[in-house]
Scaffold this active site. Sequence first.
Site, PDB file in Angstrom:
ATOM      1  CE  LYS A  19      -2.554  -0.465   3.700  1.00 23.97           C
ATOM      2  NZ  LYS A  19      -2.230  -1.733   4.306  1.00 23.97           N
ATOM      3  NE  ARG A  94      -5.078  -1.402   9.902  1.00 13.56           N
ATOM      4  CZ  ARG A  94      -3.993  -0.755   9.466  1.00 13.56           C
ATOM      5  NH1 ARG A  94      -4.081   0.496   9.093  1.00 13.56           N
ATOM      6  NH2 ARG A  94      -2.839  -1.369   9.391  1.00 13.56           N
ATOM      7  NE  ARG A 128       8.617  -3.866   6.684  1.00 11.13           N
ATOM      8  CZ  ARG A 128       7.475  -3.222   6.495  1.00 11.13           C
ATOM      9  NH1 ARG A 128       7.199  -2.689   5.325  1.00 11.13           N
ATOM     10  NH2 ARG A 128       6.587  -3.138   7.455  1.00 11.13           N
ATOM     11  NE  ARG A 161       7.307  -1.263  11.353  1.00  7.11           N
ATOM     12  CZ  ARG A 161       6.430  -0.853  10.420  1.00  7.11           C
ATOM     13  NH1 ARG A 161       6.853  -0.109   9.416  1.00  7.11           N
ATOM     14  NH2 ARG A 161       5.162  -1.172  10.468  1.00  7.11           N
ATOM     15  NE  ARG A 172       1.093  -5.044  11.232  1.00  9.14           N
ATOM     16  CZ  ARG A 172       2.094  -4.658  10.449  1.00  9.14           C
ATOM     17  NH1 ARG A 172       3.258  -5.270  10.504  1.00  9.14           N
ATOM     18  NH2 ARG A 172       1.935  -3.666   9.607  1.00  9.14           N
TER      19      ARG A 172
HETATM   20  P1  AMP Z   1       0.068   0.418   9.242  1.00 11.42           P
HETATM   21  O1  AMP Z   1       1.414   1.033   9.043  1.00 11.42           O
HETATM   22  O2  AMP Z   1      -1.025   1.047   8.418  1.00 11.42           O
HETATM   23  O3  AMP Z   1       0.076  -1.084   9.132  1.00 11.42           O
HETATM   24  O4  AMP Z   1      -0.343   0.753  10.774  1.00 11.42           O
HETATM   25  C1  AMP Z   1       0.443   0.331  11.838  1.00 11.42           C
HETATM   26  C2  AMP Z   1      -0.414   0.091  13.067  1.00 11.42           C
HETATM   27  O5  AMP Z   1      -1.115   1.306  13.422  1.00 11.42           O
HETATM   28  C3  AMP Z   1      -1.518  -0.943  12.898  1.00 11.42           C
HETATM   29  O6  AMP Z   1      -1.059  -2.268  13.086  1.00 11.42           O
HETATM   30  C4  AMP Z   1      -2.512  -0.511  13.971  1.00 11.42           C
HETATM   31  O7  AMP Z   1      -2.058  -0.903  15.258  1.00 11.42           O
HETATM   32  C5  AMP Z   1      -2.431   1.005  13.906  1.00 11.42           C
HETATM   33  N1  AMP Z   1      -3.406   1.568  12.943  1.00 11.42           N
HETATM   34  C6  AMP Z   1      -3.135   2.209  11.775  1.00 11.42           C
HETATM   35  N2  AMP Z   1      -4.267   2.600  11.163  1.00 11.42           N
HETATM   36  C7  AMP Z   1      -5.280   2.186  11.953  1.00 11.42           C
HETATM   37  C8  AMP Z   1      -6.707   2.266  11.865  1.00 11.42           C
HETATM   38  N3  AMP Z   1      -7.323   2.840  10.809  1.00 11.42           N
HETATM   39  N4  AMP Z   1      -7.440   1.729  12.869  1.00 11.42           N
HETATM   40  C9  AMP Z   1      -6.855   1.155  13.942  1.00 11.42           C
HETATM   41  N5  AMP Z   1      -5.530   1.025  14.075  1.00 11.42           N
HETATM   42  C10 AMP Z   1      -4.738   1.536  13.107  1.00 11.42           C
END
Ligand code: AMP
Length: 224
Positions: A19, A94, A128, A161, A172
Amino acid sequence: MVLHRIVRAVIMGPPGSGKGTVSSRITKCFGLTHISSGDILRANINAKTELGLLMKSCIDQGQLVPDDVIARIILKDLKSLEQGSSWLLDGFPRTVSQAESLDDAHSVDTVINLNVPFQTIKQRLTSRWTHLPSGRVYNVDFNPPKVPGFDDVTGEPLVQRDDDKPETVTRRLKAYETQTEPVLEYYRSKGVLETFTGTETNKIWPHIEAFLQKKFSMCNQNLA
Ligand code: AMP
Protein backbone atom coordinates in the site's frame (compact mmCIF):
# COMPACT_ATOMS: atom_id res chain seq x y z
CA MET A 1 -0.86 15.85 -14.50
CA VAL A 2 -4.34 17.36 -14.40
CA LEU A 3 -7.17 16.07 -12.29
CA HIS A 4 -10.51 16.97 -13.79
CA ARG A 5 -12.47 16.52 -10.60
CA ILE A 6 -12.12 16.13 -6.85
CA VAL A 7 -11.05 12.61 -5.93
CA ARG A 8 -11.81 10.96 -2.59
CA ALA A 9 -9.88 7.71 -2.67
CA VAL A 10 -8.97 4.94 -0.24
CA ILE A 11 -6.32 2.28 -0.70
CA MET A 12 -6.87 -1.04 1.04
CA GLY A 13 -4.98 -4.29 1.41
CA PRO A 14 -3.41 -6.34 4.19
CA PRO A 15 -0.34 -4.96 5.99
CA GLY A 16 2.67 -5.54 3.75
CA SER A 17 0.60 -5.69 0.55
CA GLY A 18 2.49 -2.73 -0.94
CA LYS A 19 0.00 0.00 0.00
CA GLY A 20 2.81 2.43 0.89
CA THR A 21 4.60 2.01 -2.45
CA VAL A 22 1.42 2.12 -4.51
CA SER A 23 0.17 5.14 -2.55
CA SER A 24 3.32 7.11 -3.23
CA ARG A 25 3.07 6.29 -6.93
CA ILE A 26 -0.59 7.33 -7.02
CA THR A 27 0.08 10.58 -5.20
CA LYS A 28 3.05 11.36 -7.46
CA CYS A 29 1.16 10.52 -10.60
CA PHE A 30 -2.21 12.04 -9.82
CA GLY A 31 -1.32 14.72 -7.28
CA LEU A 32 -3.54 13.49 -4.47
CA THR A 33 -2.70 14.29 -0.85
CA HIS A 34 -1.58 11.08 0.88
CA ILE A 35 -2.82 10.49 4.42
CA SER A 36 -1.48 7.36 6.11
CA SER A 37 -2.94 6.48 9.51
CA GLY A 38 0.07 4.24 10.33
CA ASP A 39 2.53 7.07 9.51
CA ILE A 40 0.55 9.52 11.67
CA LEU A 41 0.55 7.09 14.60
CA ARG A 42 4.27 6.30 14.21
CA ALA A 43 5.09 10.02 14.04
CA ASN A 44 3.22 10.46 17.34
CA ILE A 45 5.16 7.59 18.90
CA ASN A 46 8.50 9.00 17.71
CA ALA A 47 7.59 12.47 18.99
CA LYS A 48 6.47 10.87 22.29
CA THR A 49 3.14 12.72 22.23
CA GLU A 50 0.50 11.71 24.77
CA LEU A 51 -1.43 9.97 22.00
CA GLY A 52 1.71 8.18 20.80
CA LEU A 53 2.53 6.91 24.28
CA LEU A 54 -1.04 5.69 24.78
CA MET A 55 -1.19 3.90 21.42
CA LYS A 56 2.33 2.42 21.32
CA SER A 57 1.57 -0.86 23.06
CA CYS A 58 -1.51 -1.45 20.86
CA ILE A 59 0.56 -0.93 17.74
CA ASP A 60 3.56 -2.95 18.93
CA GLN A 61 1.25 -5.87 19.63
CA GLY A 62 -0.34 -5.68 16.18
CA GLN A 63 -3.74 -4.63 17.55
CA LEU A 64 -5.92 -1.91 16.11
CA VAL A 65 -6.17 1.35 18.03
CA PRO A 66 -9.72 2.32 19.08
CA ASP A 67 -12.05 3.42 16.27
CA ASP A 68 -13.03 6.73 17.85
CA VAL A 69 -9.38 7.73 18.41
CA ILE A 70 -8.21 7.10 14.86
CA ALA A 71 -11.40 8.44 13.26
CA ARG A 72 -11.02 11.71 15.15
CA ILE A 73 -7.39 12.09 14.01
CA ILE A 74 -8.07 11.36 10.35
CA LEU A 75 -11.23 13.45 10.08
CA LYS A 76 -9.40 16.37 11.68
CA ASP A 77 -6.58 15.99 9.14
CA LEU A 78 -9.05 15.91 6.26
CA LYS A 79 -10.77 19.02 7.62
CA SER A 80 -7.46 20.86 7.70
CA LEU A 81 -6.87 20.29 3.97
CA GLU A 82 -7.82 22.98 1.54
CA GLN A 83 -11.41 22.78 0.41
CA GLY A 84 -11.65 20.92 -2.85
CA SER A 85 -8.37 19.02 -2.45
CA SER A 86 -8.20 15.46 -3.63
CA TRP A 87 -6.90 12.84 -1.23
CA LEU A 88 -5.91 9.23 -0.83
CA LEU A 89 -6.38 7.53 2.53
CA ASP A 90 -4.00 4.70 3.35
CA GLY A 91 -4.63 2.46 6.39
CA PHE A 92 -7.98 4.07 7.18
CA PRO A 93 -10.77 2.98 7.38
CA ARG A 94 -9.89 -0.42 8.83
CA THR A 95 -13.27 -1.29 10.37
CA VAL A 96 -16.85 -0.82 9.20
CA SER A 97 -17.39 1.61 12.06
CA GLN A 98 -14.47 3.74 10.78
CA ALA A 99 -15.87 3.56 7.23
CA GLU A 100 -19.23 4.80 8.51
CA SER A 101 -17.59 7.70 10.39
CA LEU A 102 -15.77 8.65 7.19
CA ASP A 103 -18.98 8.39 5.17
CA ASP A 104 -20.74 10.77 7.55
CA ALA A 105 -18.22 13.45 6.58
CA HIS A 106 -17.13 12.61 2.99
CA SER A 107 -18.30 10.21 0.36
CA VAL A 108 -15.53 8.05 -1.04
CA ASP A 109 -15.59 7.57 -4.83
CA THR A 110 -12.70 5.16 -5.44
CA VAL A 111 -11.37 2.27 -3.37
CA ILE A 112 -8.29 0.44 -4.62
CA ASN A 113 -7.97 -3.01 -3.05
CA LEU A 114 -4.59 -4.78 -3.20
CA ASN A 115 -5.31 -8.48 -3.02
CA VAL A 116 -1.98 -10.14 -2.17
CA PRO A 117 -1.88 -13.72 -0.76
CA PHE A 118 -1.19 -13.88 2.99
CA GLN A 119 1.70 -16.31 2.42
CA THR A 120 3.50 -13.77 0.22
CA ILE A 121 2.94 -11.07 2.83
CA LYS A 122 4.26 -13.15 5.72
CA GLN A 123 7.42 -13.86 3.77
CA ARG A 124 7.78 -10.19 2.81
CA LEU A 125 7.22 -8.67 6.26
CA THR A 126 9.27 -11.08 8.30
CA SER A 127 12.27 -10.61 6.01
CA ARG A 128 12.18 -6.79 6.42
CA TRP A 129 14.90 -5.19 8.58
CA THR A 130 15.18 -1.51 9.43
CA HIS A 131 17.91 0.96 10.33
CA LEU A 132 15.89 2.87 12.92
CA PRO A 133 17.75 6.23 12.97
CA SER A 134 17.40 6.73 9.20
CA GLY A 135 14.34 4.62 8.42
CA ARG A 136 16.33 2.72 5.71
CA VAL A 137 14.63 -0.59 5.04
CA TYR A 138 16.25 -3.81 3.75
CA ASN A 139 14.75 -7.09 2.69
CA VAL A 140 16.88 -10.16 3.29
CA ASP A 141 15.44 -11.81 0.15
CA PHE A 142 15.64 -9.15 -2.55
CA ASN A 143 17.39 -6.09 -1.10
CA PRO A 144 19.85 -7.41 1.51
CA PRO A 145 22.37 -5.21 3.34
CA LYS A 146 26.00 -5.68 2.22
CA VAL A 147 26.87 -7.06 5.66
CA PRO A 148 24.02 -9.14 7.15
CA GLY A 149 22.44 -7.33 10.10
CA PHE A 150 24.15 -3.96 9.52
CA ASP A 151 23.23 -0.71 7.75
CA ASP A 152 25.13 -0.09 4.46
CA VAL A 153 25.68 3.61 5.14
CA THR A 154 26.48 3.84 8.85
CA GLY A 155 27.47 0.24 9.67
CA GLU A 156 25.05 0.40 12.61
CA PRO A 157 22.93 -2.64 13.55
CA LEU A 158 19.57 -3.26 11.87
CA VAL A 159 16.49 -4.25 13.85
CA GLN A 160 13.26 -5.98 13.05
CA ARG A 161 10.31 -3.61 13.72
CA ASP A 162 8.28 -5.05 16.62
CA ASP A 163 5.25 -5.25 14.38
CA ASP A 164 7.23 -7.13 11.66
CA LYS A 165 8.06 -10.04 14.00
CA PRO A 166 6.47 -13.32 12.84
CA GLU A 167 3.98 -13.71 15.71
CA THR A 168 2.89 -10.07 15.36
CA VAL A 169 2.52 -10.36 11.59
CA THR A 170 0.19 -13.33 12.10
CA ARG A 171 -1.87 -11.26 14.54
CA ARG A 172 -2.03 -8.28 12.15
CA LEU A 173 -3.19 -10.51 9.29
CA LYS A 174 -5.86 -12.04 11.53
CA ALA A 175 -7.05 -8.55 12.51
CA TYR A 176 -7.21 -7.68 8.82
CA GLU A 177 -9.27 -10.75 8.05
CA THR A 178 -11.81 -10.29 10.83
CA GLN A 179 -12.04 -6.50 11.06
CA THR A 180 -11.01 -5.07 7.70
CA GLU A 181 -12.31 -7.53 5.12
CA PRO A 182 -15.91 -6.51 6.00
CA VAL A 183 -14.93 -2.98 4.91
CA LEU A 184 -14.23 -4.36 1.42
CA GLU A 185 -17.77 -5.71 1.37
CA TYR A 186 -19.06 -2.32 2.57
CA TYR A 187 -17.41 -0.54 -0.37
CA ARG A 188 -18.24 -3.30 -2.84
CA SER A 189 -21.93 -2.82 -2.05
CA LYS A 190 -21.52 0.91 -2.76
CA GLY A 191 -20.01 0.09 -6.18
CA VAL A 192 -16.70 1.89 -5.58
CA LEU A 193 -14.36 -1.07 -4.97
CA GLU A 194 -11.75 -2.07 -7.57
CA THR A 195 -9.60 -5.12 -6.72
CA PHE A 196 -6.09 -5.79 -8.10
CA THR A 197 -4.62 -9.23 -7.48
CA GLY A 198 -0.96 -10.30 -7.60
CA THR A 199 2.21 -11.08 -5.68
CA GLU A 200 4.46 -8.26 -6.95
CA THR A 201 3.79 -4.54 -6.65
CA ASN A 202 5.59 -3.75 -9.90
CA LYS A 203 3.32 -6.12 -11.79
CA ILE A 204 0.12 -4.86 -10.14
CA TRP A 205 0.98 -1.18 -10.55
CA PRO A 206 0.49 -0.81 -14.35
CA HIS A 207 -3.07 -2.10 -13.98
CA ILE A 208 -3.80 0.36 -11.18
CA GLU A 209 -2.26 3.22 -13.15
CA ALA A 210 -4.27 2.37 -16.25
CA PHE A 211 -7.46 2.12 -14.23
CA LEU A 212 -6.91 5.47 -12.50
CA GLN A 213 -5.82 7.22 -15.69
CA LYS A 214 -9.04 6.14 -17.27
CA LYS A 215 -11.02 7.17 -14.22
CA PHE A 216 -9.31 10.47 -13.41
CA SER A 217 -6.96 11.95 -15.95
CA MET A 218 -3.75 11.38 -17.90
CA CYS A 219 -0.31 10.88 -16.36
CA ASN A 220 2.93 10.95 -18.34
CA GLN A 221 5.41 11.17 -15.49
CA ASN A 222 8.09 8.55 -15.11
CA LEU A 223 8.04 6.84 -11.75
CA ALA A 224 11.04 5.90 -9.68
P1 AMP B 1 0.07 0.42 9.24
O1 AMP B 1 1.41 1.03 9.04
O2 AMP B 1 -1.03 1.05 8.42
O3 AMP B 1 0.08 -1.08 9.13
O4 AMP B 1 -0.34 0.75 10.77
C1 AMP B 1 0.44 0.33 11.84
C2 AMP B 1 -0.41 0.09 13.07
O5 AMP B 1 -1.12 1.31 13.42
C3 AMP B 1 -1.52 -0.94 12.90
O6 AMP B 1 -1.06 -2.27 13.09
C4 AMP B 1 -2.51 -0.51 13.97
O7 AMP B 1 -2.06 -0.90 15.26
C5 AMP B 1 -2.43 1.01 13.91
N1 AMP B 1 -3.41 1.57 12.94
C6 AMP B 1 -3.14 2.21 11.77
N2 AMP B 1 -4.27 2.60 11.16
C7 AMP B 1 -5.28 2.19 11.95
C8 AMP B 1 -6.71 2.27 11.87
N3 AMP B 1 -7.32 2.84 10.81
N4 AMP B 1 -7.44 1.73 12.87
C9 AMP B 1 -6.85 1.16 13.94
N5 AMP B 1 -5.53 1.03 14.08
C10 AMP B 1 -4.74 1.54 13.11
